[in-house]
Design an enzyme around this catalytic site. Structure first.
Site, PDB file in Angstrom:
ATOM      1  N   ASN A   1       0.830  -1.206   0.000  1.00  0.00           N
ATOM      2  CA  ASN A   1       0.000   0.000   0.000  1.00  0.00           C
ATOM      3  C   ASN A   1       0.864   1.255   0.000  1.00  0.00           C
ATOM      4  O   ASN A   1       1.059   1.877  -1.038  1.00  0.00           O
ATOM      5  CB  ASN A   1      -0.942  -0.010   1.207  1.00  0.00           C
ATOM      6  CG  ASN A   1      -2.075   0.993   1.072  1.00  0.00           C
ATOM      7  OD1 ASN A   1      -1.904   2.059   0.519  1.00  0.00           O
ATOM      8  ND2 ASN A   1      -3.238   0.649   1.587  1.00  0.00           N
ATOM      9  N   ASP A   2       1.389   1.620   1.147  1.00  0.00           N
ATOM     10  CA  ASP A   2       2.116   2.883   1.255  1.00  0.00           C
ATOM     11  C   ASP A   2       3.377   2.927   0.395  1.00  0.00           C
ATOM     12  O   ASP A   2       3.764   3.999  -0.083  1.00  0.00           O
ATOM     13  CB  ASP A   2       2.490   3.148   2.723  1.00  0.00           C
ATOM     14  CG  ASP A   2       1.251   3.212   3.615  1.00  0.00           C
ATOM     15  OD1 ASP A   2       0.228   3.737   3.141  1.00  0.00           O
ATOM     16  OD2 ASP A   2       1.310   2.728   4.753  1.00  0.00           O
TER      17      ASP A   2
END
Length: 486
Positions: A410-411
């Site tokens: 994700n990040d």
């Protein structure tokens, strides 16, 4: 046996050499297994040499402790799942720091007892000692071991309690972060009090209650320093406490005059410090921010508005897209670890390769919950090392990639890290997945990552979302790909 001390020192030297060579071999996935064996042989040699030290007492108790520890480590090491490796590393690292702190505690109590004896003898011979005098270690030959024991105990205690909190967070026993107003000031106050106790003890106040207070404060500081840390920062935390443990062991090695402990501790401390610097750089954090900042804190300012909507895709369509691609890059993240999907992902990759598709795996330095987490999972699944590329090597290839398959990351693939100064991850180096011609993201739901922000990649025009559990989605991709005629 005048030759025995020389033989013991030679064994320590050989053990230290094996530690260093083993660490060197661990720098490459191809030789890491052998490096671990080399370092293990070095540790075995150092332990056996220690048993032969002249004047060694309680060999039976020491042997029993070694047997219990080795048995517990062997049993847990065989049973722990690869997805639980981060918390096991945190736990074992904490045990190392706790052992160093325990050595410091024993030595400090020994110094206090010696000072008490010195005080009593001085009083008996009329040495001019008054009733109000404190126990004085200065009457002993050398004060240096006392200060080294204190510093090693402080670092070891912080590493122990901090690592236990990290273990609890990774195991899911504790909330991701625990913050409250004035937390930094309170943490600073606890540290100042611990250091004040350290200075007082080092300057003759060898009182049992003060030593106990010193350890309580050191343990409390390690706990409080780790409570506000979020899961996204765990690679830095584990690396930092690993360095702390090494330094603590080195300091206590000086106290005991044990060359093997000194060298091993310094090697671990240096390697952990270097790794912490690399992890911090990969997250765009300075070492000062890592040590004294608030891990996982959200940046101020208004974040950019993300326009558009997430566009779902069926597994059958995703399989067709990748089946007829020329280049596919697979980006694993913590979601793959949670779903234990690494075997299905590799099975899918092998099917693509058999169709002539060029497949690579892209690894971000802080993907997962410990340094090298994704590498360990992929190696456990049998992915060849030459198919795994790090961030700097793979980023230039994304513009020529037909499909980038993101599973559980994700990040580390969020493009706002380059476009939004108000984002808490702004400036963090990321995998340039958004530059691929097509992006498919396998994700359980529409939630945010550990940084707590929306991922602009999920709303991009070239991105499609394949919702579902990582292992189930990868398994469906395998099924659909097998159904496609070559």
């Amino acid at each position: 046996m005048s030759w025995l001390p020389t033989l013991i020192k030679a064994c320590y030297f050989l053990a230290a050499l094996l530690f260093i060579l083993g660490l060197k071999r661990m720098s490459s996935p191809r030789t890491a297994r052998g490096g671990i064996v080399w370092a293990g042989v070095g540790m075995l040699l150092a332990v056996l040499a220690t048993f032969a030290l002249p004047g060694m007492h309680n060999r039976g108790l020491i042997l029993a402790a070694v047997v219990i520890g080795v048995s517990a480590a062997w049993w847990t090491g065989r049973r722990v799942a690869m997805t639980a490796m981060p918390q096991m590393v945190a736990l074992y690292n904490g045990m190392g720091g706790g052992a160093a702190a325990a050595i410091g505690a024993v030595e400090l109590l020994g110094f206090a007892a010696a000072a008490h004896v010195s005080f009593a003898m001085s009083a008996q011979v009329g040495g001019g000692v008054s009733v109000g005098d404190t126990f004085s270690y200065r009457q002993l030959p050398d004060a240096a071991p006392l200060w080294l024991a204190l510093v090693g105990a402080l670092i070891g205690a912080v590493s122990f309690s901090g690592s236990m909190v990290a273990f609890a967070k990774l195991q899911g026993w504790m909330d991701k972060r625990f913050v409250f107003p004035g937390q930094r000031l309170l943490n600073l106050a606890v540290l100042v009090l611990a250091v004040a106790c350290l200075v007082a003890i080092g300057n003759d106040l060898l009182l049992p209650w003060l030593i106990a207070a010193f350890f309580v404060l050191a343990l409390l500081f390690g706990l409080m320093m780790t409570l506000p840390i979020g899961g996204a920062d765990m690679p830095v935390v584990i690396s930092l406490y690993n360095a702390f443990t090494g330094l603590a062991v080195a300091f206590e090695g000086f106290v005991l005059g044990n060359e093997a402990m000194i060298i091993a501790g310094m090697v671990v401390g240096a390697a952990g410090t270097l790794l912490t610097q690399l992890m911090a750089k990969a997250m765009n954090r300075s070492i000062g921010n890592v040590l004294f900042g608030s891990f996982g804190a959200v940046a101020g300012g208004a974040a950019q508005t993300i326009e558009g909507a997430q566009k779902p895709i069926e597994a059958s369509d995703a399989a067709v897209m990748m089946a007829y691609a020329e280049r596919v890059v697979i980006v694993p993240g913590y979601g793959m670890a949670v779903a234990q999907a690494q075997h299905k992902v590799w099975e899918f990759a092998k099917l693509l390769i058999s169709r002539g598709v060029k497949v690579k795996f892209a690894i971000h330095p802080v993907a997962g919950r410990m340094p090298g987490h994704m590498n360990v999972l992929l190696a456990e699944a049998g992915v060849p090392y030459d198919l795994i590329a790090d961030m700097d090597d793979i980023n230039p290839e994304f513009p020529n990639t037909d499909v980038a398959l993101v599973i559980g990351a994700n990040d580390v693939v969020n493009p706002v890290a380059k476009t939004d100064p108000a984002s808490p991850i702004y400036g963090m180096p990321i995998l340039d997945v958004s530059l691929a011609k097509n992006v498919i993201v396998i994700k359980r739901g529409r939630g945010t990552g550990f940084a707590g922000i929306e991922n602009a990649l999920f709303y991009a025009d070239n991105t499609r979302m394949l919702y579902g559990d990582g292992q189930a989605a990868a398994g469906e991709l395998v099924t659909q790909l097998k159904s496609i005629d070559g």
